[in-house]
Design a protein around this motif. Structure first.
Motif, short mmCIF file in Angstrom:
data_model
loop_
_atom_site.label_atom_id
_atom_site.label_comp_id
_atom_site.label_asym_id
_atom_site.label_seq_id
_atom_site.Cartn_x
_atom_site.Cartn_y
_atom_site.Cartn_z
N ILE A 1 0.67 -0.99 0.09
CA ILE A 1 -0.05 0.08 0.11
C ILE A 1 0.80 1.31 -0.06
N THR A 2 1.99 1.31 0.86
CA THR A 2 2.89 2.42 0.87
C THR A 2 3.38 2.74 -0.55
N SER A 3 3.71 1.51 -1.26
CA SER A 3 4.19 1.78 -2.74
C SER A 3 3.17 2.35 -3.64
N ASP A 4 2.16 1.95 -3.60
CA ASP A 4 1.04 2.46 -4.21
C ASP A 4 0.82 4.03 -3.98
N ILE A 5 0.63 4.33 -2.65
CA ILE A 5 0.48 5.77 -2.13
C ILE A 5 1.67 6.70 -2.84
N GLU A 6 2.91 6.19 -2.82
CA GLU A 6 4.03 6.91 -3.32
C GLU A 6 3.84 7.35 -4.79
N ARG A 7 3.23 6.26 -5.53
CA ARG A 7 2.94 6.46 -6.79
C ARG A 7 1.90 7.50 -7.13
N ILE A 8 0.89 7.28 -5.97
CA ILE A 8 -0.09 8.27 -6.45
C ILE A 8 0.38 9.69 -6.00
N ALA A 9 1.19 10.18 -5.09
CA ALA A 9 1.96 11.33 -4.78
C ALA A 9 2.84 11.57 -6.25
N ASP A 10 3.31 10.83 -6.93
CA ASP A 10 4.12 10.90 -7.86
C ASP A 10 3.22 11.55 -9.09
N PHE A 11 2.02 11.10 -9.20
CA PHE A 11 0.88 11.48 -10.20
C PHE A 11 0.58 12.95 -9.80
N ALA A 12 0.45 13.26 -8.64
CA ALA A 12 0.13 14.76 -7.98
C ALA A 12 1.26 15.54 -8.57
N VAL A 13 2.48 15.13 -8.37
CA VAL A 13 3.52 15.92 -8.98
C VAL A 13 3.59 16.25 -10.44
N ASN A 14 3.28 15.01 -11.09
CA ASN A 14 3.03 15.02 -12.64
C ASN A 14 2.02 16.11 -13.15
N ILE A 15 0.76 16.01 -12.42
CA ILE A 15 -0.17 17.15 -12.84
C ILE A 15 0.35 18.44 -12.34
N ALA A 16 1.05 18.44 -11.36
CA ALA A 16 1.53 20.01 -11.14
C ALA A 16 2.60 20.51 -12.24
N LYS A 17 3.37 19.58 -12.70
CA LYS A 17 4.33 19.96 -13.86
C LYS A 17 3.49 20.16 -15.04
N SER A 18 2.33 19.37 -15.28
CA SER A 18 1.58 19.70 -16.46
C SER A 18 1.04 21.24 -16.33
N THR A 19 0.68 21.46 -15.05
CA THR A 19 -0.08 22.81 -14.82
C THR A 19 1.12 23.94 -15.34
N ALA A 20 2.24 23.59 -14.65
CA ALA A 20 3.28 24.79 -15.09
C ALA A 20 3.42 24.90 -16.62
N LYS A 21 3.50 23.74 -17.29
CA LYS A 21 3.54 23.71 -18.78
C LYS A 21 2.48 24.46 -19.43
N ILE A 22 1.17 24.21 -18.88
CA ILE A 22 0.28 24.80 -19.49
C ILE A 22 0.16 26.54 -19.18
N GLY A 23 0.83 26.79 -18.01
CA GLY A 23 0.67 28.35 -17.84
C GLY A 23 -0.66 28.97 -17.64
N ILE A 24 -0.59 30.20 -17.84
CA ILE A 24 -1.86 31.05 -17.90
C ILE A 24 -2.43 31.18 -19.31
N THR A 25 -3.45 30.43 -19.48
CA THR A 25 -4.03 30.41 -20.96
C THR A 25 -5.78 30.36 -20.80
N GLU A 26 -6.27 30.46 -21.71
CA GLU A 26 -7.72 29.99 -21.40
C GLU A 26 -7.85 28.65 -21.39
N SER A 27 -8.55 28.14 -20.26
CA SER A 27 -8.48 26.76 -19.73
C SER A 27 -9.53 26.01 -20.64
N LEU A 28 -9.03 24.68 -21.06
CA LEU A 28 -10.16 23.88 -21.71
C LEU A 28 -10.61 22.52 -21.04
N ILE A 29 -10.51 22.72 -19.68
CA ILE A 29 -10.94 21.76 -18.74
C ILE A 29 -12.52 21.23 -18.97
#
Length: 219
Positions: A88-116
């Motif tokens: 379970i700890t291993s899976d939680i760590e991977r979930i945290a990694d995906f949070a980081v990945n989402i944050a990195k994508s957010t930084a790459k998108i920057g400030i623009t008209e959101s298409l969410i």
């Protein structure tokens, strides 16, 4: 009696460390997705920086669990609990990694008209966080019903994933000028789908502890 009491104390300490890691991961994921929705790049960068604390706790839990096995040489249910805790700890760590990945994508998108709005990403995030709550509770409380509910919710995330993939790729065909953001949305779509998979793994580890056998909750 004292030996058993000390062992139970150590098991509880292991559980407490896992609870702390899970709480940090939930917080990271909530911050990351909120940063994504609001295009808060500063918050996204903070999520990336704070991931070190989760990584350190992951290593601490692994070392503690190995020490516990070597010192106590547990059998049956106790050994299953420690093994399930490691998985379970291993899976939680991977979930945290995906949070980081989402944050990195957010930084790459920057400030623009959101298409969410053309996606189902918000629904996927909401379901995934509900899944994580149920999966962890299933492990802590030994609740098989909650574990099975996680498997059913994973199917919902998979459906949203496929629908979102189709929406984004169709929009990209018509609006190639939005390629940068749309590619990152495809990544985030994948990160959320994989997050749900790892949460399902947690529920399966809980089922393993409860029933003493391996379960595939996606069947």
């Amino acid at each position: 009696m004292n030996v058993r009491r000390n062992f139970d104390k150590n098991l509880q300490e292991l559980q407490n460390k896992m609870n702390e890691m899970n709480a940090l991961t939930v917080s990271a994921f909530e911050k990351a997705f909120n940063a994504f929705k609001t295009q808060d790049v500063e918050l996204a960068l903070r999520v990336i920086d704070e991931d070190t604390a989760i990584d350190n706790l992951d290593q601490e839990i692994n070392q503690f669990a190995v020490w516990l096995i070597a010192k106590e040489q547990p059998f049956a249910t106790d050994l299953r609990r420690i093994i399930a805790s490691l998985k379970i700890t291993s899976d939680i760590e991977r979930i945290a990694d995906f949070a980081v990945n989402i944050a990195k994508s957010t930084a790459k998108i920057g400030i623009t008209e959101s298409l969410i709005s053309i996606t189902n990403l918000e629904q996927m995030n909401e379901i995934s966080m509900n899944m994580l709550k149920k999966a962890v509770s299933a492990f802590i409380d030994g609740n098989m019903t909650l574990a099975k509910e996680v498997g059913a919710l994973d199917d919902q995330v998979d459906n949203h994933y496929m629908e979102t993939y189709k929406k984004i790729t169709e929009y990209l065909r018509i609006h190639p000028e939005e390629t940068t953001q749309l590619v990152q949305l495809l990544f985030i779509n994948r990160y959320l789908e994989r997050t749900a998979d790892h949460i399902t793994n947690i529920a399966e580890s809980a089922a393993y502890l409860i029933k003493g056998q391996i379960y595939d909750l996606n069947q």
